[in-house]
Design a protein around this motif. Structure first.
Motif, PDB file in Angstrom:
ATOM      1  N   THR C  82       0.836  -1.195   0.000  1.00 12.20           N
ATOM      2  CA  THR C  82       0.000   0.000   0.000  1.00 12.20           C
ATOM      3  C   THR C  82       0.872   1.247   0.000  1.00 12.20           C
ATOM      4  N   VAL C  85       2.656   2.227   3.286  1.00  7.46           N
ATOM      5  CA  VAL C  85       3.698   1.285   3.677  1.00  7.46           C
ATOM      6  C   VAL C  85       4.919   1.443   2.780  1.00  7.46           C
ATOM      7  N   HIS C 187      -8.503   1.778   3.932  1.00  8.59           N
ATOM      8  CA  HIS C 187      -8.045   2.653   5.016  1.00  8.59           C
ATOM      9  C   HIS C 187      -7.095   3.721   4.466  1.00  8.59           C
ATOM     10  N   GLY C 189      -5.045   5.383   5.973  1.00  8.31           N
ATOM     11  CA  GLY C 189      -3.734   5.262   6.614  1.00  8.31           C
ATOM     12  C   GLY C 189      -2.838   4.253   5.911  1.00  8.31           C
ATOM     13  N   PHE C 190      -3.394   3.485   5.022  1.00  3.57           N
ATOM     14  CA  PHE C 190      -2.599   2.541   4.251  1.00  3.57           C
ATOM     15  C   PHE C 190      -2.612   2.890   2.764  1.00  3.57           C
ATOM     16  N   ILE C 220     -13.496  -2.175   7.732  1.00  5.77           N
ATOM     17  CA  ILE C 220     -12.354  -1.430   7.210  1.00  5.77           C
ATOM     18  C   ILE C 220     -11.167  -2.345   7.008  1.00  5.77           C
ATOM     19  N   GLY C 221     -10.769  -2.475   5.744  1.00  4.59           N
ATOM     20  CA  GLY C 221      -9.563  -3.251   5.442  1.00  4.59           C
ATOM     21  C   GLY C 221      -8.371  -2.324   5.400  1.00  4.59           C
ATOM     22  N   ARG C 222      -7.367  -2.690   4.699  1.00  4.13           N
ATOM     23  CA  ARG C 222      -6.209  -1.805   4.548  1.00  4.13           C
ATOM     24  C   ARG C 222      -6.161  -1.274   3.117  1.00  4.13           C
ATOM     25  N   SER C 223      -5.809  -2.156   2.167  1.00  2.00           N
ATOM     26  CA  SER C 223      -5.747  -1.724   0.783  1.00  2.00           C
ATOM     27  C   SER C 223      -7.158  -1.453   0.268  1.00  2.00           C
ATOM     28  N   LYS C 344      -5.855  11.439  10.323  1.00  2.00           N
ATOM     29  CA  LYS C 344      -6.095  11.687  11.750  1.00  2.00           C
ATOM     30  C   LYS C 344      -7.583  11.698  12.053  1.00  2.00           C
ATOM     31  N   ARG C 347      -9.017   8.236  11.956  1.00  3.13           N
ATOM     32  CA  ARG C 347      -8.709   7.423  13.141  1.00  3.13           C
ATOM     33  C   ARG C 347      -9.612   7.822  14.299  1.00  3.13           C
ATOM     34  N   VAL C 352      -9.775   3.310  14.188  1.00  5.21           N
ATOM     35  CA  VAL C 352      -8.552   2.595  13.806  1.00  5.21           C
ATOM     36  C   VAL C 352      -7.733   3.388  12.792  1.00  5.21           C
TER      37      VAL C 352
END
Lengths: 351, 574, 352
Positions: C82, C85, C187, C189-190, C220-223, C344, C347, C352
């Motif tokens: 992602t 990352v 997400h 964040g990712f 909510i996943g990441r990618s 922010k 989250r 999360v």
């Protein structure tokens, strides 16, 4: 020149002295035992000779060269000694033959030479037919023979034995004592032998050093040690004995209700302790046997041990208790009165 | 026969003797490595937590930043709940199984033991993926079955929850409790139980009043390990906690490594994990230290099995239930997914495919290398950890240097350092110049070696103690040095111990994620990290296939080890 | 040791590829003058490492293999992850002074702006950049980064569980209570895609939109690609952030998926690539940048339902591209400032 010389050896662990100022000298080819109860410092002394422990004071010399001193010690592998351990320490991952060959391999002897010497020494200890076995397949006695062969085959300057027989059963132990002596007679290796078993020491040794509390009490050949113990500890530790206390004076020693003629080596006056072995006294129903000093006694206790009778007797008008042994057929009842004869030649005054 | 001995003539003794001992250099090197591996990263970690990232000056700003947010504190609390839940559940799974296998006539013991070992091999993140497939609230197999059976419109299991996370991690970590407990139970003599029986206590009473209390230290030990393993875990929480919308410390730590990377804050935030761990060990010592449990450490004595009668089938049922949760069910769905075109389409022939394996082995540019990396690094790690721990165990048991107990402590210290914290320490200490180890295989091997050193050291020290020192002294008095003694006698004698330790280090190293995730580079990726990357895009089929490759290869290597050294090594070494 | 091992691996996999697949094999190719020049230099470097968040792993690997086939002797290490990352690894490497990455392809433009500001990007304007579709040209006038891919985000849904008529039509439809427990999201964040999507929707509807969305308890996943998996599995029914490329590719494989392009505008993600300062294989990196802009690369993008970069490569039949639907796109500045801010907020809102 002495082969091995221990001078003022001392080993302290903090405040405690395991060995406290010890002197010992071994001649070439001599077999000396360190005999004493557990904790007397005999094993510590042996391990200092081997180089596993460094002394905190004193020196150890071999052939006139210093091996150990407080400033440094030659590591065990450089001392040309060998040692037999309480656990035998026969390596279970090697066969009997490999165990015995190990020391020779370290000395980089030719392969053929090693094979021959291993074969020879295994024959000497009657293990030739078991050379290919692993130690796990051997009995305790056989393992002990492997340990012996392994130690002797390198012809060490000094051979050290640390209670080697203590893990064997009684019969085997007796057999191995003679075996060890036989091997010593054959190879004449200077030997230090640690044991707490006086019989073992007496069978094997030229001289015995009796140790107590980190010191040597007396060093002598077995006969002298038994018959002329210098200290109460030695007399008590080597064989069974009676200690009787008396007052010397007027050419005799008074023991309360009876008196005996003065003994050689005893002080002319004052308190005297005398060691009397149970088998050195004679019990009889009649008085007056061949002019030895005699006392009237009463039988207080008795026990039959098969090879002999063990009596506890009390001299008349005395609280003293004496142990006396007699042959199996000399039977007395408890409470019976008898005469007890002393042999002054077998009585030793103790310092 | 005397001539051959001349070259060994003694020299005059001086101070030089001890220094001249060539092995002494080796010991010093080993000790230096130990300090380099353990003390240095930990000191760096603590120091950097108090350092300003820009100026390097002392500050407590990192702590204020790290703990200044309610979310961050909540994550700490979540971690405690999570860890405690896992520890308790792991005991509920592990202790009955250990007791049943060690002391009762439950049938199929060998099989259950094998399954527990299976659970030990399955990495927690892989188990988590299995459980996502099983208990996803709508699409999980268990829920689908439930809906089909009852006609309900909702499933009943939800893996995306704190409970879900606790169960998923507990089923992979109960083998710790099992191994500790059964190891101790195997040492409790039946005479202990007979003594209670003769006084009129029945089987149940005896078990709860005598047997289990006797092995309490082992149970508590297993409990603490489960707790510590759980709170240090990264993979499973990342997979489950995130969709469940809560954070734990490890996932929060990960965020500190997002842009901008805040190593110093991460270090500050890692401190509670460290303190909790140290506290747990202190607690264990004070709770159990004073009572004598010599019966357990003593000789085995005779052991008989307790007859359970019909209850043995109940016991077996429970054991199979635990195995189902930890091995059968997750492995079933993972296998299905690995061989499926699309896992959601279920168990049908036309869904069967080798494409996932073909993709991994031939099309994916990195999978091959990741597979090789994994086993090469784990193998090297196992050798390094054993070599180092054997040397240190030797120095400690022979008391070759002053304060040798400090060395033993250092070897065991990584035990109390969570993997993710260790990785941050390693990153802070060795990633930047002058060593610049970031992205090299070396830093991974070093981190793994440090992380698993306690396992290797426990085995080495136990082995060392089991060998009579006279075995070695016999070598030395015959003229061999310490190294000769180690090479010719000690190492061969400890061969079985060391091979067992090798496997015990190799398996967790092969599956290690928490410390690897911060330290891998593109050429040093390992399977665990690749699994994690794959999970980021939800590619469960390929992911399962890669997981299968990891498991099967590990199993093959473990099987070779089992064959070589006999199967009960796992119990003895723990 | 690593070199020889890699060589063995490479020959092994090449062999396997040749026999098992034999697809993109030894196709002759016309190289541009710049490509030829770079290829000569890059061959000495032997490899290139590409951190990419531009697509799913399958697409990224296909591009890597095609590059290797086009420029034999250069190994492409494809690390798909992602956006955040990838950026995290890059900054980690720069901090540690141990660069592993050669080409950095994030989906978060803010990353490039930040890197450029700190002077951490190598200046390189690819020759092929002049041949792109007009809208992608000259993204960074200073030539520090270049657009190499683009994609659309709409709403996707599971066609087995939901009829087209019932599906949400526009973004605000997602807030309807009937979608409670049914929505999947990525997400920010990712994922850079998700980040840009959040910034766009926040601009349209305000943060209030997400506060309400949170009440529907989305998973909510990441990618962003997580949402596709969740829809395929039937775990969720509607993807609030549906990636056009991955969803359509998955649908083409037979999965029950369809896209909705909201009338308020699908979010167009323009994703650049750049070369960080201090990379180990600068020439291979430049060559890879050139490659990403070739028609061949665009063909692979299109095959995997991403946007074509080159006018001569047309989208496959049936798939919609950016030209066919209304798109919205925040400015570079809005993304740069917006993404850290919305992460922010996200989250705080979603926990999360």
């Amino acid at each position: 020149m002495s082969k091995l010389l221990l001078r003022g050896i001392e080993k302290r662990y903090g405040e405690v002295a395991a060995v406290a100022g010890l002197d010992l000298e071994l001649r070439e080819g001599e077999f000396v035992s360190l005999l004493g109860p557990s904790g007397c410092g005999k094993t510590t002394t042996l391990r200092m000779i081997a180089g596993f422990i460094e002394p905190t004071a004193g020196t150890i010399e071999m052939n006139g060269q210093v091996l150990s001193s407080p400033s440094g010690a030659l590591p065990p592998e450089k001392r040309q000694m060998s040692m037999i351990f309480q656990s035998y320490a026969v390596w279970p991952n090697m066969t009997v033959g490999e165990n015995v060959a190990f020391g020779l391999e370290l000395r980089k002897l030719p392969r053929e030479d090693i094979r021959r010497r291993v074969g020879e020494i295994l024959e000497v200890v009657h293990m030739g037919h078991l050379a290919a076995r692993y130690p796990a397949e051997l009995s305790g006695g056989q393992q002990q023979r492997v340990a012996l062969a392994r130690a002797i085959v390198i012809q060490p300057q000094v051979l050290l034995l640390d209670e080697p027989l203590s893990n064997l059963d009684a019969n085997l132990r007796e057999e191995m004592r003679f075996e060890i002596r036989r091997l010593h007679d054959e190879f004449r290796i200077t030997t230090v032998y640690v044991t707490h078993d006086q019989a073992e020491a007496m069978v094997t040794s030229d001289r015995i050093a009796v140790m107590n509390l980190g010191r040597i009490e007396q060093v002598a050949d077995p006969h002298t040690l038994y018959n002329r113990p210098k200290t109460r500890f030695v007399a008590g530790f080597i064989g069974r004995t009676n200690f009787i206390e008396g007052n010397a004076g007027n050419g005799q020693i008074a023991f309360g209700s009876f008196a005996l003629p003065a003994l050689e080596g005893a002080p002319a006056s004052g308190k005297v302790t005398v060691s009397v072995r149970p088998q050195s006294m004679r019990l009889s129903r009649a008085q007056g046997a061949n002019g030895r000093p005699q006392v009237a006694v009463t039988i207080a206790e008795r026990a039959y041990l098969g090879e002999f009778w063990d009596y506890v007797v009390t001299p008349a008008d005395s609280a003293m208790k004496l142990r006396v042994t007699t042959p199996p057929l000399e039977i007395y009842q408890v409470g019976e009165s008898a005469w007890l004869a002393f042999d002054p030649n077998q009585m030793t005054p103790i310092a | 026969m005397t001539a051959a001995l001349d070259h060994l003539a003694p020299a005059a003794p001086t101070r030089r003797f001890r220094l001249a001992d060539p092995s002494m250099i080796l010991w010093i090197v080993m000790i230096a490595i130990l300090v380099f591996l353990i003390a240095s990263p930990m000191v760096r970690l603590v120091v950097s937590s108090f350092q300003d990232p820009e100026t390097g000056r002392l500050t407590i700003a990192n702590y204020i930043e790290a703990y200044g947010r309610a979310r961050h504190l909540q994550a700490l609390w979540n971690t405690l709940v999570f860890g405690s839940g896992v520890a308790v559940l792991a005991c509920l799974f592990g202790v009955p199984l250990a007791w049943a296998i060690s002391r009762t006539d439950m049938p199929a013991k060998g099989f259950i033991r094998l399954m527990v070992f299976g659970a030990f091999i399955i990495p927690p993140y892989l188990g988590a993926i299995g459980w996502i497939l099983l208990a996803g609230p709508n699409a999980g197999w268990l829920n689908k079955v439930w809906i089909a059976l009852t006609g309900a419109d909702h499933g009943i299991f939800n893996v995306y929850s704190m409970t879900g996370l606790i169960v998923v991690v507990a089923v992979t970590s109960f083998p710790y409790v099992f191994v500790f407990t059964s190891g101790a139970l195997d040492l409790v003599s039946s005479e202990m139980e007979d003594a209670a029986n003769i006084l009129g206590a029945g089987t149940i009473r005896t078990t709860f009043r005598i047997t289990l209390p006797l092995v309490l230290p082992a149970i508590v030990g297993g409990l603490i390990i489960s707790f510590l393993e759980a709170i240090a875990l990264f993979g499973a929480p990342a997979l489950i906690a995130l969709p469940a919308r809560f954070q734990v410390v490890s996932t929060q730590l990960w965020q500190f490594f997002e842009y901008p990377v805040r190593v110093e804050q991460a270090a500050a935030y890692a401190m509670p994990l460290l303190l909790i761990t140290i506290f747990m060990f202190w607690l264990q010592r004070t709770l159990l230290g004073r009572r004598g449990y010599t019966t357990v450490s003593g000789k085995g004595g005779e052991r008989r099995v307790t007859r359970l009668g019909p209850w043995r089938w109940v016991m077996l049922g429970y054991a199979l239930f635990v195995c189902a949760l930890s091995v059968f069910l997750p492995m079933l769905v993972l296998t299905q997914a690995a061989f499926a075109k699309a896992w959601g389409r279920g168990f049908s022939l036309d869904n069967l495919s080798l494409q996932n394996f073909r993709y991994l082995l031939f099309e994916q540019t990195q999978a091959q290398q990741a597979i090789i990396n994994t086993f090469v690094y784990s193998g090297i790690t196992a050798f390094a950890a054993i070599g180092l721990s054997l040397a240190i165990a030797y120095v400690v048991t022979r008391k070759l240097v002053p304060w040798s107990n400090v060395l033993a402590f250092l070897c065991m210290a990584p035990f109390v350092i969570p993997g993710i914290v260790l990785a941050i320490g390693f990153y802070a200490a060795y990633a930047p110049p002058p060593l610049a180890l970031y992205g090299t295989g070396t830093i991974l091997v070093l981190a793994y070696t440090t992380r698993f050193l306690p396992i290797a050291y426990t085995s080495s020290a136990a082995g060392m103690r089991s060998v009579n020192p006279e075995m070695e002294e016999a070598v030395r008095i015959l003229g061999g040095g310490r190294l000769t003694a180690i090479r010719r006698v000690l190492a061969p004698l400890l061969k079985r111990n060391l091979a067992g330790a090798w496997i015990l280090v190799f398996i967790p190293a092969a599956r290690e994620l928490s410390s690897a995730i911060f330290l891998v580079g593109p050429n040093t990726r390992v399977i665990s990290v690749m699994l994690f990357d794959l999970s980021e895009e939800g590619n469960f089929e390929v992911l399962s296939a890669l997981g299968m490759i990891l498991l099967v290869t590990t199993l093959v290597i473990a099987a070779i080890g089992f064959k070589a050294i006999g199967r009960d090594f796992m119990v003895r070494n723990a | 040791m690593s070199l020889s091992r890699r060589d063995i691996l490479k020959s092994g996999s090449a062999l396997a590829l040749g026999t098992a697949l034999g697809t993109h094999g030894a196709r002759a190719r016309d190289m541009t003058a710049r490509e030829k020049e770079l290829y000569e230099l890059a061959r000495k470097e032997g490899e290139v490492t590409w951190y990419t968040a531009h697509s799913n792993d399958t697409t990224a690997q296909a591009l890597g293999r095609d590059f290797e086939a086009a420029f034999p002797g250069i190994k492409a290490n494809v690390v798909r992850t992602t956006a955040q990352v990838a950026y995290q690894r890059l900054t980690q490497e720069q901090r540690a002074g141990a660069m592993q990455v050669d080409v950095f392809s994030s989906t978060d433009i803010g990353h490039y702006v930040a890197l450029k500001e700190k002077n951490l990007l190598e200046k390189y304007a690819p020759d092929n950049a002049n041949k792109l579709i007009e809208v992608y040209k000259n993204y960074d006038p200073d030539g520090f980064f270049t657009v190499t891919s683009a994609g659309l985000i709409g709403i996707s849904y599971n066609t087995e569980k939901l009829k087209e008529a019932d599906a949400p039509k526009n973004w605000p439809d997602l807030l309807d209570a009937k979608w409670k427990d049914k929505i999947a999201l990525g997400h920010p964040g990712f994922s850079g895609y998700v980040g840009t999507w959040v910034v766009s929707l926040k601009k349209l509807y305000g943060w209030d939109f997400f506060e309400k969305l949170a009440k529907n308890n989305p998973q909510i996943g990441r990618s962003i690609n997580d949402t596709v998996t969740m829809l395929n599995a039937g775990e969720r029914i509607v993807a609030g952030s549906g990636p056009n490329g991955t969803a359509m590719e998955s649908a083409a494989k037979g999965n029950p998926l369809a896209m909705i392009y909201p009338p308020d505008g699908s979010v167009l993600i323009i994703a650049p690539s750049g070369i960080p300062k201090g990379v180990k294989h600068p020439n291979a990196a430049k060559l890879f940048m050139e490659y990403l802009l070739t028609p061949e690369a665009s063909k692979i993008w299109v095959e995997h339902f991403n946007e074509s970069m080159r006018p001569e490569v047309k989208p496959l039949g049936g798939a919609k591209s950016a030209a066919d639907v209304k798109t919205i796109r925040p400015s570079v500045e809005e993304i740069t400032k917006g993404i850290p801010e919305v992460i922010k907020q996200w989250r705080d809102t979603f926990g999360v």
